[in-house]
Motif scaffolding. Structure first.
Motif, PDB file in Angstrom:
ATOM      1  N   GLN A 103       0.836  -1.199   0.000  1.00 29.35           N
ATOM      2  CA  GLN A 103       0.000   0.000   0.000  1.00 29.35           C
ATOM      3  C   GLN A 103       0.874   1.254   0.000  1.00 29.35           C
ATOM      4  OE1 GLN A 103      -1.739   1.077   3.736  1.00 29.35           O
ATOM      5  NE2 GLN A 103      -3.566   1.973   2.816  1.00 29.35           N
ATOM      6  N   LEU A 104       1.940   1.233   0.802  1.00 27.81           N
ATOM      7  CA  LEU A 104       2.856   2.369   0.882  1.00 27.81           C
ATOM      8  C   LEU A 104       3.428   2.701  -0.497  1.00 27.81           C
ATOM      9  CD1 LEU A 104       3.865   3.763   3.640  1.00 27.81           C
ATOM     10  CD2 LEU A 104       6.018   2.629   3.167  1.00 27.81           C
ATOM     11  N   ILE A 105       3.878   1.666  -1.195  1.00 31.38           N
ATOM     12  CA  ILE A 105       4.473   1.855  -2.518  1.00 31.38           C
ATOM     13  C   ILE A 105       3.426   2.352  -3.517  1.00 31.38           C
ATOM     14  CG2 ILE A 105       5.591   0.649  -4.436  1.00 31.38           C
ATOM     15  CD1 ILE A 105       6.773  -1.275  -2.291  1.00 31.38           C
ATOM     16  N   THR A 106       2.228   1.788  -3.457  1.00 31.33           N
ATOM     17  CA  THR A 106       1.152   2.177  -4.376  1.00 31.33           C
ATOM     18  C   THR A 106       0.761   3.644  -4.176  1.00 31.33           C
ATOM     19  OG1 THR A 106       0.317  -0.092  -4.408  1.00 31.33           O
ATOM     20  CG2 THR A 106      -1.186   1.643  -5.130  1.00 31.33           C
ATOM     21  N   LEU A 107       0.722   4.082  -2.924  1.00 25.26           N
ATOM     22  CA  LEU A 107       0.386   5.484  -2.649  1.00 25.26           C
ATOM     23  C   LEU A 107       1.434   6.424  -3.250  1.00 25.26           C
ATOM     24  CD1 LEU A 107      -0.845   5.222   1.055  1.00 25.26           C
ATOM     25  CD2 LEU A 107      -2.217   5.883  -0.933  1.00 25.26           C
ATOM     26  N   LEU A 108       2.690   6.059  -3.177  1.00 28.44           N
ATOM     27  CA  LEU A 108       3.748   6.879  -3.770  1.00 28.44           C
ATOM     28  C   LEU A 108       3.595   6.948  -5.289  1.00 28.44           C
ATOM     29  CD1 LEU A 108       6.815   5.742  -1.631  1.00 28.44           C
ATOM     30  CD2 LEU A 108       5.886   8.066  -1.743  1.00 28.44           C
ATOM     31  N   ILE A 109       3.338   5.811  -5.897  1.00 29.41           N
ATOM     32  CA  ILE A 109       3.160   5.793  -7.351  1.00 29.41           C
ATOM     33  C   ILE A 109       1.970   6.664  -7.747  1.00 29.41           C
ATOM     34  CG2 ILE A 109       2.559   4.328  -9.325  1.00 29.41           C
ATOM     35  CD1 ILE A 109       4.111   2.062  -7.948  1.00 29.41           C
ATOM     36  N   GLY A 110       0.900   6.612  -6.952  1.00 30.21           N
ATOM     37  CA  GLY A 110      -0.265   7.432  -7.231  1.00 30.21           C
ATOM     38  C   GLY A 110       0.009   8.922  -7.105  1.00 30.21           C
ATOM     39  N   ASP A 111       1.074   9.276  -6.380  1.00 26.27           N
ATOM     40  CA  ASP A 111       1.452  10.684  -6.236  1.00 26.27           C
ATOM     41  C   ASP A 111       2.600  11.034  -7.177  1.00 26.27           C
ATOM     42  OD1 ASP A 111       0.669  13.022  -5.049  1.00 26.27           O
ATOM     43  OD2 ASP A 111       2.036  12.871  -3.353  1.00 26.27           O
ATOM     44  N   ASN A 112       2.767  10.204  -8.214  1.00 30.15           N
ATOM     45  CA  ASN A 112       3.772  10.458  -9.249  1.00 30.15           C
ATOM     46  C   ASN A 112       5.197  10.395  -8.700  1.00 30.15           C
ATOM     47  OD1 ASN A 112       3.904  10.858 -12.065  1.00 30.15           O
ATOM     48  ND2 ASN A 112       4.579  12.973 -11.777  1.00 30.15           N
ATOM     49  N   SER A 113       5.404   9.538  -7.683  1.00 25.94           N
ATOM     50  CA  SER A 113       6.726   9.359  -7.091  1.00 25.94           C
ATOM     51  C   SER A 113       7.171   7.927  -7.329  1.00 25.94           C
ATOM     52  CB  SER A 113       6.679   9.651  -5.583  1.00 25.94           C
ATOM     53  OG  SER A 113       7.936   9.455  -4.981  1.00 25.94           O
ATOM     54  N   PHE A 114       8.232   7.784  -8.115  1.00 28.38           N
ATOM     55  CA  PHE A 114       8.697   6.456  -8.522  1.00 28.38           C
ATOM     56  C   PHE A 114      10.122   6.225  -8.011  1.00 28.38           C
ATOM     57  CE2 PHE A 114       5.953   8.319 -11.790  1.00 28.38           C
ATOM     58  CZ  PHE A 114       4.891   7.429 -11.769  1.00 28.38           C
ATOM     59  N   GLY A 115      10.409   4.993  -7.660  1.00 30.64           N
ATOM     60  CA  GLY A 115      11.760   4.675  -7.202  1.00 30.64           C
ATOM     61  C   GLY A 115      11.721   3.690  -6.054  1.00 30.64           C
ATOM     62  N   ARG A 116      12.754   3.754  -5.206  1.00 28.06           N
ATOM     63  CA  ARG A 116      12.879   2.830  -4.076  1.00 28.06           C
ATOM     64  C   ARG A 116      12.688   3.606  -2.777  1.00 28.06           C
ATOM     65  NH1 ARG A 116      17.774  -0.629  -3.744  1.00 28.06           N
ATOM     66  NH2 ARG A 116      16.311  -2.223  -3.024  1.00 28.06           N
ATOM     67  N   VAL A 117      11.891   3.047  -1.896  1.00 28.17           N
ATOM     68  CA  VAL A 117      11.464   3.754  -0.697  1.00 28.17           C
ATOM     69  C   VAL A 117      12.222   3.259   0.537  1.00 28.17           C
ATOM     70  CG1 VAL A 117       9.537   2.139  -0.354  1.00 28.17           C
ATOM     71  CG2 VAL A 117       9.474   4.395   0.714  1.00 28.17           C
ATOM     72  N   THR A 118      12.623   4.199   1.388  1.00 26.03           N
ATOM     73  CA  THR A 118      13.180   3.889   2.700  1.00 26.03           C
ATOM     74  C   THR A 118      12.043   4.020   3.704  1.00 26.03           C
ATOM     75  OG1 THR A 118      15.372   4.717   2.097  1.00 26.03           O
ATOM     76  CG2 THR A 118      14.875   4.550   4.456  1.00 26.03           C
ATOM     77  N   VAL A 119      11.786   2.948   4.453  1.00 25.26           N
ATOM     78  CA  VAL A 119      10.646   2.900   5.365  1.00 25.26           C
ATOM     79  C   VAL A 119      11.142   3.010   6.800  1.00 25.26           C
ATOM     80  CG1 VAL A 119       8.610   1.606   6.088  1.00 25.26           C
ATOM     81  CG2 VAL A 119       9.438   1.407   3.726  1.00 25.26           C
ATOM     82  N   PHE A 120      10.571   3.955   7.553  1.00 25.14           N
ATOM     83  CA  PHE A 120      10.884   4.120   8.968  1.00 25.14           C
ATOM     84  C   PHE A 120       9.733   3.546   9.788  1.00 25.14           C
ATOM     85  CE2 PHE A 120      13.053   7.620   6.766  1.00 25.14           C
ATOM     86  CZ  PHE A 120      14.358   7.397   7.193  1.00 25.14           C
ATOM     87  N   VAL A 121      10.085   2.694  10.772  1.00 32.15           N
ATOM     88  CA  VAL A 121       9.065   2.019  11.585  1.00 32.15           C
ATOM     89  C   VAL A 121       9.425   2.140  13.062  1.00 32.15           C
ATOM     90  CG1 VAL A 121       8.567   0.369   9.738  1.00 32.15           C
ATOM     91  CG2 VAL A 121      10.216  -0.238  11.506  1.00 32.15           C
ATOM     92  N   ASN A 122       8.435   1.929  13.899  1.00 33.51           N
ATOM     93  CA  ASN A 122       8.642   1.886  15.341  1.00 33.51           C
ATOM     94  C   ASN A 122       9.582   0.739  15.709  1.00 33.51           C
ATOM     95  OD1 ASN A 122       7.416   0.235  17.906  1.00 33.51           O
ATOM     96  ND2 ASN A 122       7.489   2.437  18.323  1.00 33.51           N
ATOM     97  N   TRP A 123      10.419   0.970  16.729  1.00 30.86           N
ATOM     98  CA  TRP A 123      11.427  -0.041  17.087  1.00 30.86           C
ATOM     99  C   TRP A 123      10.775  -1.355  17.530  1.00 30.86           C
ATOM    100  CZ3 TRP A 123      16.733   0.894  16.651  1.00 30.86           C
ATOM    101  CH2 TRP A 123      17.552  -0.169  17.055  1.00 30.86           C
ATOM    102  N   GLY A 124       9.689  -1.267  18.293  1.00 27.90           N
ATOM    103  CA  GLY A 124       9.008  -2.476  18.730  1.00 27.90           C
ATOM    104  C   GLY A 124       8.401  -3.247  17.574  1.00 27.90           C
ATOM    105  N   ASP A 125       7.789  -2.528  16.636  1.00 27.83           N
ATOM    106  CA  ASP A 125       7.226  -3.179  15.452  1.00 27.83           C
ATOM    107  C   ASP A 125       8.318  -3.818  14.610  1.00 27.83           C
ATOM    108  OD1 ASP A 125       4.757  -2.282  16.289  1.00 27.83           O
ATOM    109  OD2 ASP A 125       4.749  -0.533  14.975  1.00 27.83           O
ATOM    110  N   TYR A 126       9.452  -3.116  14.500  1.00 24.06           N
ATOM    111  CA  TYR A 126      10.602  -3.650  13.753  1.00 24.06           C
ATOM    112  C   TYR A 126      11.107  -4.940  14.390  1.00 24.06           C
ATOM    113  CZ  TYR A 126      15.356  -3.726  11.778  1.00 24.06           C
ATOM    114  OH  TYR A 126      16.538  -4.089  11.160  1.00 24.06           O
ATOM    115  N   THR A 127      11.203  -4.933  15.726  1.00 19.71           N
ATOM    116  CA  THR A 127      11.686  -6.115  16.436  1.00 19.71           C
ATOM    117  C   THR A 127      10.765  -7.298  16.210  1.00 19.71           C
ATOM    118  OG1 THR A 127      12.705  -4.710  18.138  1.00 19.71           O
ATOM    119  CG2 THR A 127      12.321  -7.024  18.702  1.00 19.71           C
ATOM    120  N   TYR A 128       9.454  -7.050  16.261  1.00 17.38           N
ATOM    121  CA  TYR A 128       8.484  -8.116  16.001  1.00 17.38           C
ATOM    122  C   TYR A 128       8.694  -8.701  14.604  1.00 17.38           C
ATOM    123  CZ  TYR A 128       4.007 -10.343  14.914  1.00 17.38           C
ATOM    124  OH  TYR A 128       3.044 -11.239  14.518  1.00 17.38           O
TER     125      TYR A 128
END
Length: 337
Positions: free
Chosen positions: A212-237
């Motif tokens: 969904q994150l990638i699709t939203l970027l494409i819909g806003d005319n933004s193409f390429g590779r995305v760096t995703v920032f997440v909560n540390w606890g969610d990342y650990t899970y």
């Protein structure tokens, strides 16, 4: 972390050298009264090795705390003068038309592009560490030179505030109608809802959220590779749990196989269940970290031998997130609801 410009280095070195000279002058005045030094006050210059310890500790704290800030700063930093209270960037419209012919005679219509300017204030973030002359005398008597831990506490507080600013902005700073936005508050970011509690979601649900994150970027005319920032606890899970039962990879490993994902970065200041993506991070099209002064420690003026020793930890920086003339950006933010 931010790099110091030659002018910024000179300013900090001059402040420290001036402090050293003033302490020597106070010591000289005390020397006129034998035995007075340490009884009615003292004058202790800060040697070079002490500044090295302070700066090294500050660098270590920044590496520990500034997960998002450092990623953005490494990708694109714009030095600004300390006298620049606001930094502006242009938003330029498309103009004219392109003409193709075999004879090279252009019939394209020429016109002037429309330009809008948006500004970002550059606030000073600081914290002050202070201790008395008698405390300094105790440290000196014990063979020490400076209460570095007191300063390190302020360094961590300032670093935490900078990390919070790039994520949540600084809404209390308003100048000429402009404020400092964070990744989660930038008005022109693309937003969406994934409806998940990430720390209990399946691998398939995580995959859907990143898609969904990638699709939203494409819909806003933004193409390429995305760096995703997440909560540390969610990342650990995601790093500990299998993508699906019996699957030989974790959720995190599977997500990193997505071609459009450049990296997934854990951040302690990112709220749980928030996903923030910055597309083409290295291009700098998303914006810049404005730097009038990276985080540093400078001594404050002492006029008398009984004055407190005071050290200011400060940084004059701000994130500047940018969008085009049509308010499209390279930043996307999704949440549970």
């Amino acid at each position: 972390m931010l790099r110091f410009t030659p002018e910024q280095e000179l300013a900090i070195n001059a402040a420290r050298a001036g402090f050293f000279q003033r302490e020597q002058a106070i010591a000289a005045s005390l020397a006129a009264v034998p035995g007075a030094n340490g009884i009615i006050g003292n004058s202790a210059p800060v040697p070079l090795d002490a500044w090295r310890r302070i700066d090294s500790r500050g660098a270590a704290i920044q590496r520990d705390v500034l997960a998002v800030f450092n990623r953005l700063a490494a990708a694109n930093t714009t030095p600004v003068a300390i006298g620049d209270l606001m930094s502006y960037f242009p938003k330029v419209s498309d103009s004219g038309e392109v003409h193709q012919s075999m004879d090279g005679r252009s019939e394209g219509r020429a016109d002037q592009a429309l330009v809008k300017y948006e500004g970002t204030p550059v606030p000073i973030t600081d914290a002050v560490a202070s201790f008395g002359w008698r405390q300094m005398e105790v440290i000196r008597k014990g063979g020490g030179m400076l209460d570095a831990e007191t300063i390190a506490n302020k360094q961590r507080r300032v670093a935490e505030k900078l990390e919070d600013m790039v994520i949540n902005g600084a809404p209390n700073i308003v100048m000429a109608g402009s404020t400092v936005y964070g990744l989660r508050t930038f008005p022109n970011r693309t937003t969406g809802t994934h409806g998940l509690t990430l720390a209990s979601s399946t691998g398939a649900q995580w995959l859907t959220a990143i898609s969904q994150l990638i699709t939203l970027l494409i819909g806003d005319n933004s193409f390429g590779r995305v760096t995703v920032f997440v909560n540390w606890g969610d990342y650990t899970y995601a790093s500990l749990n299998e993508f699906t039962a019996g699957y030989p990879k974790t959720i995190l490993a599977r997500l990193r196989e997505i071609e459009q994902v450049a990296d997934i970065v854990p951040a302690s200041k990112m709220p749980a269940n928030n996903l923030v993506g910055v597309n083409n991070l290295e291009s700098g099209e998303w914006g810049s970290i404005l730097s009038a002064m990276p985080m540093t420690t400078r001594p404050k003026f002492r006029a008398n031998p009984e004055d407190d020793y005071t050290f200011q930890v400060m940084a004059a920086v701000a994130p500047q997130f940018r969008s085009d003339f049509n308010d499209r950006s390279h930043i996307v933010h999704t949440t549970t609801a």
